[in-house]
Motif scaffolding. Structure first.
Motif, PDB file in Angstrom:
ATOM      1  N   GLY A  67      -0.940   5.827  -6.217  1.00  0.00           N
ATOM      2  CA  GLY A  67      -0.428   5.178  -5.019  1.00  0.00           C
ATOM      3  C   GLY A  67      -1.072   3.863  -4.658  1.00  0.00           C
ATOM      4  O   GLY A  67      -0.746   3.284  -3.618  1.00  0.00           O
ATOM      5  N   THR A  68      -1.973   3.352  -5.480  1.00  0.00           N
ATOM      6  CA  THR A  68      -2.595   2.063  -5.194  1.00  0.00           C
ATOM      7  C   THR A  68      -1.809   0.938  -5.849  1.00  0.00           C
ATOM      8  O   THR A  68      -1.266   1.089  -6.939  1.00  0.00           O
ATOM      9  CB  THR A  68      -4.046   2.024  -5.721  1.00  0.00           C
ATOM     10  N   GLY A  69      -1.741  -0.194  -5.155  1.00  0.00           N
ATOM     11  CA  GLY A  69      -1.031  -1.345  -5.692  1.00  0.00           C
ATOM     12  C   GLY A  69      -1.924  -2.569  -5.731  1.00  0.00           C
ATOM     13  O   GLY A  69      -2.721  -2.794  -4.813  1.00  0.00           O
ATOM     14  N   PHE A  70      -1.807  -3.359  -6.795  1.00  0.00           N
ATOM     15  CA  PHE A  70      -2.556  -4.609  -6.869  1.00  0.00           C
ATOM     16  C   PHE A  70      -1.739  -5.723  -6.223  1.00  0.00           C
ATOM     17  O   PHE A  70      -0.636  -5.493  -5.712  1.00  0.00           O
ATOM     18  CB  PHE A  70      -2.907  -4.936  -8.325  1.00  0.00           C
ATOM     19  N   GLU A  71      -2.276  -6.938  -6.238  1.00  0.00           N
ATOM     20  CA  GLU A  71      -1.608  -8.053  -5.565  1.00  0.00           C
ATOM     21  C   GLU A  71      -0.530  -8.639  -6.486  1.00  0.00           C
ATOM     22  O   GLU A  71      -0.719  -9.680  -7.112  1.00  0.00           O
ATOM     23  CB  GLU A  71      -2.638  -9.113  -5.170  1.00  0.00           C
ATOM     24  N   LEU A  72       0.603  -7.966  -6.529  1.00  0.00           N
ATOM     25  CA  LEU A  72       1.694  -8.381  -7.402  1.00  0.00           C
ATOM     26  C   LEU A  72       2.214  -9.764  -7.039  1.00  0.00           C
ATOM     27  O   LEU A  72       2.595 -10.547  -7.925  1.00  0.00           O
ATOM     28  CB  LEU A  72       2.827  -7.353  -7.336  1.00  0.00           C
ATOM     29  N   SER A  73       2.233 -10.091  -5.775  1.00  0.00           N
ATOM     30  CA  SER A  73       2.740 -11.397  -5.344  1.00  0.00           C
ATOM     31  C   SER A  73       1.917 -12.532  -5.942  1.00  0.00           C
ATOM     32  O   SER A  73       2.446 -13.607  -6.250  1.00  0.00           O
ATOM     33  CB  SER A  73       2.727 -11.498  -3.816  1.00  0.00           C
ATOM     34  N   ARG A  74       0.617 -12.323  -6.133  1.00  0.00           N
ATOM     35  CA  ARG A  74      -0.240 -13.347  -6.741  1.00  0.00           C
ATOM     36  C   ARG A  74       0.182 -13.600  -8.190  1.00  0.00           C
ATOM     37  O   ARG A  74       0.178 -14.734  -8.667  1.00  0.00           O
ATOM     38  CB  ARG A  74      -1.707 -12.938  -6.672  1.00  0.00           C
TER      39      ARG A  74
END
Length: 474
Positions: free
Chosen positions: A161-168
Motif C-alpha cells: 500500500g505504499t506509493g512513491f512519488e510517481l508525479s516526479r
C-alpha cells in the motif's frame, strides 16, 4: 465430489473473516442477477468478441474507461499477469533495448522480460528498517538513463500500500523531453478513485496502467483491466499482444464481473465507513504493534500510504508473525493476506464491512494481551529502529530471456554460489523474486534459500529436494 471440490467446500464452511483477496469477500450483493450457470457462455451471436469487440463488450470497456479516467480500457481474463506482459510486447523497436524496472516488481514483470527480450535496468527500492520490506523508492536518486530506454515500468502502489512519488517521474520525463512510455503496475490500487485514496497513475500521467480488479474491487478472481492514454504505445500492437496472451475462449462471467466492478467502484460510501473503523483500529492497537500509517509519509521513499492495507510488525510483541497468524485464525477466524517472520498484511476490499474491522481490532487487542511482557517490548516509533536486512542486488550476467533459453542443469542448492541461476524464485505471496534467472547466486540469497523452511514458493523447481537450476557456462 472430488478432493478439490471437497477442499473448497470445507474451507468455505469454516467461515473465515477475509482480509485477503478477492475484494468482493464472497458477498452475494455483488452478483445478484448474475446466473453463474446460465451466463457461462462463449462468443455467440449478440454476445460480441473480446479480441474484436464491437457490441456489448465494447460498450462495457468504454464505460470502464470513463469510470477510471482512461482513453481506452481492455478487459483481461487471464489476470493482471497478461497486462504486465502485454505492456512489454506492445513496445516497438525493442531489439537490444533496455527497460527501467523496479527490482521489487512482481514475477509477472520478470516473465515479461523473457517474452519481450528487453534487458532490465533495475531501480532499487528502499528497505524500511522497521518492517524490513521494500516500501519506498527515491526517484531523484535513481538517475534513470532515459536515452535509449524502451520504457520505464514501475509498481504503484506496492503490495503493502505504499506509493512513491510517481508525479516526479512523469515530470522528469517531460522536463528532459523524452517520449519514453511510463508503464504502471497498479494491481493493488484499482480502487484509487476520489479523495479517500492516493491519485491513480492515470491521473498522474502514466501511459499504460494495470488494475487487478479482483484484488480490492468486486470482480471475480483472474479478472483485471488494462487502461491506456496517449499515443506513446501503439494501440494496435497492444491489441495484438493481448490476443497472443489471452484465452481465445474468454469467460463471460469474468467480463460481466468486470463491468459490475466499475460501477460498484463509484460507491465511495462503502469505503468511507471502512476508513472510520480503520482509524479506530489504529487508535486502539497502535501502541502494541508497529503499524504502517500516514505518519510514515515522507520517510524511506514513501510518498503515499493506502490506509486500506493494514501492515503490522509483530516484533514489539516478542512473538513471530506466523504464531500471531495462528492465534488469530484459531481464536477469531481471521484470515490475513500474507505474512512473513515478522509482518502481517490485512488487505481490505470493497466487500469488507466495518464489523469485519472491529472484529480484527478485537482479535489484535486479544493478541496483545496474549503476548508475554508486551509492555516492556513496545518499540516507540522514532526512538528505536530495527537494523535493516538489505540484501545486495545479485549481479546480472544474462538477460532473463537469455537465461530462459540457455542450456541448464540442476545442482544441489548449497553448491550454487557464484553460478548463474536458471530460474526465477519468489516467495508467494507477494511474488517478488529473491533471485531472477540470469543473475549470479550470492551468499546472501543462498543463505535465504537454505533457510526457506516451509514457505510457499513459485518458480523453484527443486524446493523439496533442495536443488536449483543453473545455466551451463563455457
Amino acid at each position: 465430489m472430488g478432493d478439490l471440490g471437497a477442499g473448497l467446500s470445507h474451507y468455505h464452511k469454516q467461515g473465515f473473516c477475509s482480509f485477503h483477496t478477492p475484494g468482493h469477500k464472497g458477498r452475494q450483493e455483488f452478483f445478484i442477477g448474475l446466473d453463474f450457470r446460465g451466463f457461462d457462455l462463449t462468443e455467440l451471436p449478440g454476445l460480441d468478441m473480446l479480441h474484436s469487440p464491437y457490441g456489448i463488450i465494447a460498450k462495457a470497456q468504454k464505460r470502464a474507461a470513463e469510470i477510471f479516467g482512461a482513453e481506452e480500457t481492455f478487459f483481461l481474463v487471464n489476470g493482471g499477469t497478461v497486462g504486465n506482459q502485454a505492456m512489454f510486447l506492445a513496445l516497438e523497436d525493442t531489439a537490444d533495448k533496455r527497460v527501467a524496472v523496479e527490482r521489487s516488481s512482481h514475477r509477472s514483470v520478470m516473465s515479461a522480460l523473457v517474452l519481450s527480450g528487453l534487458k532490465p535496468d533495475y531501480l532499487l527500492p528502499i528497505i524500511h528498517p522497521d518492517f524490513n520490506l521494500p516500501l519506498g523508492l527515491d526517484v531523484k536518486k535513481q538517475q534513470i538513463s532515459w536515452q535509449g530506454l524502451s520504457a520505464c515500468h514501475v509498481t504503484y502502489p506496492s503490495y503493502y500500500g505504499t506509493g512513491f512519488e510517481l508525479s516526479r517521474l512523469v515530470d522528469e520525463r517531460t522536463r528532459l523531453e523524452f517520449e519514453t512510455p511510463i508503464l504502471v503496475d497498479q494491481a493493488h490500487g484499482s480502487h484509487y478513485l476520489g479523495s479517500l485514496f492516493p491519485p491513480s497513475a492515470l491521473k498522474v500521467g502514466a501511459d499504460l496502467v494495470l488494475h487487478s480488479s479482483h484484488k480490492t474491487l468486486s470482480a471475480l478472481t483472474q479478472s483485471a483491466m488494462l487502461h491506456v492514454q496517449g499515443s506513446r504505445v501503439s494501440r494496435t500492437r497492444l491489441r495484438q499482444s493481448l490476443e497472443f496472451l489471452q484465452s481465445s475462449s474468454p469467460s463471460y462471467l469474468f467480463l460481466a464481473s468486470l463491468e459490475r466492478a466499475g460501477e460498484f467502484a463509484l460507491d465511495s460510501g462503502r469505503w468511507e465507513c471502512l476508513r472510520e473503523a480503520v482509524d479506530e483500529l489504529h487508535r486502539k492497537v497502535g501502541t502494541g504493534f508497529r503499524i504502517l500509517s500516514g505518519e510514515d509519509v515522507g520517510t524511506y521513499g514513501i510518498h503515499t500510504v493506502d490506509w486500506s492495507k493494514i501492515l503490522i510488525n509483530t516484533l514489539p510483541l516478542g512473538i513471530s508473525a506466523p504464531r500471531c497468524v495462528e492465534y488469530l485464525r484459531e481464536g477469531f477466524g481471521i484470515e490475513p493476506e500474507l505474512w512473513d517472520e515478522e509482518n502481517i498484511l490485512f488487505m481490505l476490499g470493497i466487500g469488507n464491512t466495518p464489523e469485519d474491522i472491529r472484529w480484527l481490532t478485537k482479535g489484535l487487542e486479544s493478541l496483545i494481551d496474549f503476548a508475554p511482557s508486551v509492555a516492556s517490548r513496545i518499540i516507540k516509533k522514532g526512538v528505536e529502529r530495527l537494523v535493516p536486512k538489505i540484501l545486495p542486488l545479485p549481479r546480472r550476467i544474462l538477460s532473463p530471456r537469455e537465461a530462459f533459453f540457455a542450456h541448464k542443469h540442476q545442482i544441489p542448492l548449497k553448491q550454487s554460489l557464484g553460478h548463474i541461476v536458471g530460474e526465477t524464485i519468489s516467495p508467494y505471496p507477494p511474488g517478488i523474486p529473491v533471485v531472477v534467472m540470469g543473475e549470479q547466486m550470492t551468499q546472501e540469497v543462498l543463505d535465504r534459500l537454505l533457510t526457506a523452511g516451509e514457505g510457499r514458493w513459485q518458480g523453484w523447481d527443486g524446493f523439496e529436494n533442495q536443488t536449483i537450476w543453473i545455466v551451463e557456462e563455457g
